[in-house]
Each structure stands twice: as structure tokens, then as C-alpha cells.
Design a protein around this motif. Sequence first.
Motif, short mmCIF file in Angstrom:
data_model
loop_
_atom_site.label_atom_id
_atom_site.label_comp_id
_atom_site.label_asym_id
_atom_site.label_seq_id
_atom_site.Cartn_x
_atom_site.Cartn_y
_atom_site.Cartn_z
N UNK A 1 -25.28 -1.57 -23.35
CA UNK A 1 -26.31 -2.08 -24.27
C UNK A 1 -26.16 -1.60 -25.72
N UNK A 2 -25.65 -0.39 -25.92
CA UNK A 2 -25.52 0.16 -27.27
C UNK A 2 -24.18 -0.19 -27.93
N UNK A 3 -23.34 -0.97 -27.26
CA UNK A 3 -22.03 -1.34 -27.84
C UNK A 3 -20.94 -1.31 -26.79
N UNK A 4 -20.04 -0.34 -26.90
CA UNK A 4 -18.95 -0.19 -25.93
C UNK A 4 -18.81 1.28 -25.56
N UNK A 5 -18.35 1.53 -24.36
CA UNK A 5 -18.08 2.90 -23.91
C UNK A 5 -16.60 2.97 -23.57
N UNK A 6 -15.96 4.05 -23.95
CA UNK A 6 -14.53 4.21 -23.71
C UNK A 6 -14.28 5.52 -22.98
N UNK A 7 -13.48 5.44 -21.91
CA UNK A 7 -13.10 6.64 -21.16
C UNK A 7 -11.60 6.65 -20.94
N UNK A 8 -11.08 7.84 -20.73
CA UNK A 8 -9.67 8.03 -20.41
C UNK A 8 -9.58 8.51 -18.98
N UNK A 9 -8.68 7.93 -18.21
CA UNK A 9 -8.46 8.37 -16.83
C UNK A 9 -7.66 9.66 -16.90
N UNK A 10 -8.25 10.77 -16.48
CA UNK A 10 -7.62 12.08 -16.55
C UNK A 10 -6.81 12.41 -15.30
N UNK A 11 -7.34 12.01 -14.12
CA UNK A 11 -6.67 12.38 -12.88
C UNK A 11 -7.20 11.53 -11.74
N UNK A 12 -6.34 11.20 -10.80
CA UNK A 12 -6.77 10.59 -9.54
C UNK A 12 -6.74 11.74 -8.53
N UNK A 13 -7.93 12.21 -8.17
CA UNK A 13 -8.05 13.37 -7.29
C UNK A 13 -7.79 13.02 -5.83
N UNK A 14 -8.12 11.78 -5.46
CA UNK A 14 -7.87 11.29 -4.11
C UNK A 14 -7.61 9.79 -4.21
N UNK A 15 -6.55 9.37 -3.56
CA UNK A 15 -6.24 7.94 -3.45
C UNK A 15 -5.90 7.69 -1.99
N UNK A 16 -6.60 6.75 -1.33
CA UNK A 16 -6.36 6.53 0.10
C UNK A 16 -4.90 6.26 0.44
N UNK A 17 -4.25 5.46 -0.38
CA UNK A 17 -2.85 5.11 -0.08
C UNK A 17 -1.93 6.31 -0.16
N UNK A 18 -2.13 7.19 -1.15
CA UNK A 18 -1.31 8.39 -1.28
C UNK A 18 -1.56 9.35 -0.12
N UNK A 19 -2.78 9.33 0.42
CA UNK A 19 -3.14 10.20 1.55
C UNK A 19 -2.74 9.59 2.89
N UNK A 20 -2.22 8.36 2.87
CA UNK A 20 -1.86 7.69 4.12
C UNK A 20 -3.04 7.02 4.80
N UNK A 21 -4.17 6.94 4.12
CA UNK A 21 -5.38 6.32 4.67
C UNK A 21 -5.39 4.82 4.30
N UNK A 22 -4.44 4.08 4.80
CA UNK A 22 -4.24 2.68 4.42
C UNK A 22 -5.37 1.77 4.84
N UNK A 23 -6.21 2.20 5.76
CA UNK A 23 -7.29 1.36 6.26
C UNK A 23 -8.52 1.39 5.34
N UNK A 24 -8.59 2.32 4.39
CA UNK A 24 -9.77 2.46 3.54
C UNK A 24 -9.76 1.46 2.42
N UNK B 1 0.82 -1.22 0.00
CA UNK B 1 0.00 0.00 0.00
C UNK B 1 0.85 1.27 0.00
N UNK B 2 1.98 1.23 0.68
CA UNK B 2 2.83 2.43 0.73
C UNK B 2 3.62 2.63 -0.55
N UNK B 3 3.65 1.63 -1.42
CA UNK B 3 4.43 1.72 -2.66
C UNK B 3 3.58 1.85 -3.91
N UNK B 4 2.27 1.84 -3.77
CA UNK B 4 1.42 1.92 -4.97
C UNK B 4 1.55 3.32 -5.58
N UNK B 5 1.73 3.41 -6.89
CA UNK B 5 1.86 4.72 -7.52
C UNK B 5 0.63 5.61 -7.26
N UNK B 6 0.87 6.89 -7.08
CA UNK B 6 -0.19 7.85 -6.76
C UNK B 6 -1.21 8.02 -7.88
#
Length: 137
Positions: A114-137, A48-53
Motif C-alpha cells: 500500500x505504501x509503494x514497493x518493498x524490496x528484500x534480498x534473499x540471504x539464505x535458503x535454510x531448508x529446501x525439500x529437494x536438497x534434503x531429499x524430501x521430494x514429496x513436499x 527435483x533432484x537437479x534444482x540448485x540448493x
Amino acid sequence: MNAHTLYMTELDLSRLRDVLHARTSAGRDRDHLDSLEQELDRAHVVDASAIPRDVVTMNSQVRIEDVDTGLENVYTLVFPSDASIPENKISILAPIGTALLGTRVGTTVDWPVPAGRRTVRIKDVLYQPEAAGDYHL
């Protein structure tokens, strides 16, 4: 699902396997549960402490862009009991939730709708528990 590298913490992996076991016992949504299980089986488990932000983990808040429309939305990836459409909290058991799990900023993911496929691009991780030190979440 997609062939992107999927990063995950041991705690998330353990909790998600528990969710799968409980849902499999109920016999609901078998195809989607199989897809999630396949994703978990190929996960690259990191401390958890090593996962990229910039990786989407459980309880992360992520901004995504629809590749076709350019529209952006912010969602939080949560366990099924915490899902809430009005609060933009997406269950890991929803196809988009499974697609987002473990992806990095800049990754493009798609899933069947239902209509086929949907595609999205990950633009930003605004909050990540591990990066915030919230390892219990």
C-alpha cells in the motif's frame, strides 16, 4: 513481479497450477492470481533432484533481508492451506510469496505494498525439500 530467472520443479508447477485453477474458479484476487500465473508461465522447470540448493521452492525456509531497513526475517513458503502468520509461513498467494518463488540466494525481489514497493534480498535458503531429499513436499 521481477525479471529474475525463476526455477521450479515439475511437482511444484503442477500443484501451483491446481491452486490457481481452484482459486480462479472462486473468482477471488484476480490480479494477484494473474501475476502468479505469469510467473509460472515463465518458469524454468528442472528435475527435483537437479534444482540448485540455493533456489526457493515450495516449502523452503528462507532468510530475507529488507533492503531499506536491514532487518532480517525467516519465512517458509507454503501452499495457502498451510499459511500461518504466527509460524512465519507465507502463502504462495501472498505477494511476497509469489516474489520469492524460484529465486536464488543473492537475488533482490520487490512487490507492491500500500505504501509503494518493498524490496528484500534473499540471504539464505535454510531448508529446501529437494536438497534434503524430501521430494514429496
